[in-house]
Design a protein around this motif. Structure first.
Motif, PDB file in Angstrom:
ATOM      1  N   ASP A 210       0.864  -1.175   0.000  1.00 49.64           N
ATOM      2  CA  ASP A 210       0.000   0.000   0.000  1.00 49.64           C
ATOM      3  C   ASP A 210       0.900   1.225   0.000  1.00 49.64           C
ATOM      4  O   ASP A 210       1.492   1.574   1.012  1.00 49.64           O
ATOM      5  N   SER A 214       2.655   2.910   3.272  1.00 45.72           N
ATOM      6  CA  SER A 214       4.076   2.633   3.412  1.00 45.72           C
ATOM      7  C   SER A 214       4.872   3.929   3.437  1.00 45.72           C
ATOM      8  O   SER A 214       5.862   4.046   4.132  1.00 45.72           O
ATOM      9  N   GLY A 219       8.974   4.405   4.794  1.00 45.77           N
ATOM     10  CA  GLY A 219       9.647   3.350   4.032  1.00 45.77           C
ATOM     11  C   GLY A 219      10.067   3.799   2.651  1.00 45.77           C
ATOM     12  O   GLY A 219       9.625   4.825   2.149  1.00 45.77           O
ATOM     13  N   GLY A 223      13.867  -1.798   1.468  1.00 45.16           N
ATOM     14  CA  GLY A 223      14.314  -2.516   2.670  1.00 45.16           C
ATOM     15  C   GLY A 223      14.419  -4.021   2.494  1.00 45.16           C
ATOM     16  O   GLY A 223      15.467  -4.615   2.778  1.00 45.16           O
TER      17      GLY A 223
HETATM   18  P1  ADP Z   1       9.125  -0.320   2.884  1.00 46.68           P
HETATM   19  O1  ADP Z   1      10.275   0.604   2.940  1.00 46.68           O
HETATM   20  O2  ADP Z   1       7.949   0.206   2.115  1.00 46.68           O
HETATM   21  O3  ADP Z   1       8.754  -0.886   4.222  1.00 46.68           O
HETATM   22  P2  ADP Z   1      10.179  -2.927   2.280  1.00 46.68           P
HETATM   23  O4  ADP Z   1      10.947  -3.408   1.084  1.00 46.68           O
HETATM   24  O5  ADP Z   1      10.849  -2.995   3.588  1.00 46.68           O
HETATM   25  O6  ADP Z   1       9.677  -1.483   1.939  1.00 46.68           O
HETATM   26  O7  ADP Z   1       8.821  -3.752   2.334  1.00 46.68           O
HETATM   27  C1  ADP Z   1       8.018  -3.875   1.171  1.00 46.68           C
HETATM   28  C2  ADP Z   1       6.549  -3.946   1.525  1.00 46.68           C
HETATM   29  O8  ADP Z   1       6.257  -5.188   2.176  1.00 46.68           O
HETATM   30  C3  ADP Z   1       6.096  -2.874   2.530  1.00 46.68           C
HETATM   31  O9  ADP Z   1       5.766  -1.673   1.892  1.00 46.68           O
HETATM   32  C4  ADP Z   1       4.893  -3.529   3.180  1.00 46.68           C
HETATM   33  O10 ADP Z   1       3.765  -3.348   2.370  1.00 46.68           O
HETATM   34  C5  ADP Z   1       5.257  -5.018   3.168  1.00 46.68           C
HETATM   35  N1  ADP Z   1       5.805  -5.466   4.477  1.00 46.68           N
HETATM   36  C6  ADP Z   1       7.103  -5.588   4.826  1.00 46.68           C
HETATM   37  N2  ADP Z   1       7.233  -6.054   6.090  1.00 46.68           N
HETATM   38  C7  ADP Z   1       5.977  -6.241   6.564  1.00 46.68           C
HETATM   39  C8  ADP Z   1       5.431  -6.717   7.806  1.00 46.68           C
HETATM   40  N3  ADP Z   1       6.208  -7.088   8.824  1.00 46.68           N
HETATM   41  N4  ADP Z   1       4.076  -6.765   7.916  1.00 46.68           N
HETATM   42  C9  ADP Z   1       3.288  -6.408   6.875  1.00 46.68           C
HETATM   43  N5  ADP Z   1       3.721  -5.948   5.693  1.00 46.68           N
HETATM   44  C10 ADP Z   1       5.067  -5.859   5.516  1.00 46.68           C
END
Ligand code: ADP
Length: 260
Positions: A210, A214, A219, A223
């Motif tokens: 989303d 996010s 974010g 990551g």
């Molecule tokens: P971001 O910087 O947006 O957190 P990441 O690459 O770390 O990017 O994560 C990608 C996406 O995965 C996030 O935007 C989120 O939608 C989902 N996500 C990551 N970790 C979790 C979690 N622990 N619970 C729910 N959704 C998660």
């Protein structure tokens, strides 16, 4: 396809046949497309916070500065957006460095217990602010061959996500287990979860379930792509299990001894 065509000559240079070679360039095209998407994504991601910084600074200069409440509000948005920009630039630098073929880990003997302790201390304030409980469960010896800084980065990204995507009052567990030749590491939360069809995509660079939410979490969408790279550089594996509105668990398995 790229096609190469070579005639087979016979007596008096008569063409006896033709050899057609089909080069499958699907993979090449795919890589080229990924590179293009990456550049487009980066440009977009950089432009958004800059546009917002410019807008709020302009409004302040246009008179909003005289209103104390408004000034505070806009300055805090400016701070948040520059913080996000800084994170994004750092992630981008890390990510491109990791994608280069000469990227190497700095192998040492590391104790994961110490790293987990450092990371939870670092993220304690965030957990407290959101009224989230962090539990650490460690068993056996957690000594392994690895790169301390990179392992720390893996844990920061995963625990930070767990804290971001878990509503107030929730819980986060960090578990480290000594299992035969391996160390198993889990980051589990009681957060919003991820649907089955999104799970395979979350390790892609810039992928967010989303976008708006996010972005609020600060974010960058890089990551998990960084996490996957670093786990694989350690010759480890990473797996996700998740249930919408119930929570998410990231499981990693590392060999204690370095594998080449
Ligand atoms: P971001 O910087 O947006 O957190 P990441 O690459 O770390 O990017 O994560 C990608 C996406 O995965 C996030 O935007 C989120 O939608 C989902 N996500 C990551 N970790 C979790 C979690 N622990 N619970 C729910 N959704 C998660």
């Amino acid at each position: 396809f790229h096609i190469t065509c070579v005639p087979i000559l016979g007596f008096q240079d008569k063409i006896k046949g033709i050899v057609l070679v089909f080069h499958d360039i699907t993979e090449l095209k795919h890589l080229e497309q990924m590179r293009k998407d990456f550049v487009a994504n980066v440009s977009h991601e950089l432009r958004t916070p800059v546009t917002s910084l410019k807008g709020f600074a302009e409004t302040l200069l246009d008179g909003a500065m005289d209103d104390v409440e408004l000034r505070k509000k806009f300055l805090s948005i400016i701070w948040k957006e520059s913080d996000r920009l800084q994170n994004l630039i750092q992630d981008l630098l890390d990510f491109t460095k990791m994608e280069q073929s000469n990227f190497k880990l700095n192998w040492q003997t590391v104790n994961l217990a110490t790293i987990i302790d450092d990371v939870t201390t670092l993220l304690e304030t965030k957990a407290r602010k959101k009224e989230l409980k962090m539990h650490v469960e460690l068993s056996g010896s957690l000594e392994m061959d690895g790169d301390a800084e990179r392992l720390k980065q893996i844990l920061i990204n995963l625990i930070n996500n767990a804290l971001s995507y878990t509503p107030s009052g929730g819980e986060v567990w960090i578990t480290g287990k000594d299992v035969d030749e391996n160390i198993e590491l889990y980051v589990k939360d009681t957060g919003i979860g991820i649907t089955d069809d999104e799970v395979p995509r979350i390790f892609e660079r810039f992928y967010r379930v989303d976008k708006a939410r996010s972005r609020n979490s600060g974010g960058t969408g890089l990551g998990l792509a960084i996490v996957k790279h670093l786990v694989e550089a350690h010759k480890g594996s990473i797996k996700v299990t998740s249930q919408k509105d119930k929570g998410t668990t990231f499981q990693m398995i590392f060999s204690k001894k370095r594998k080449d």
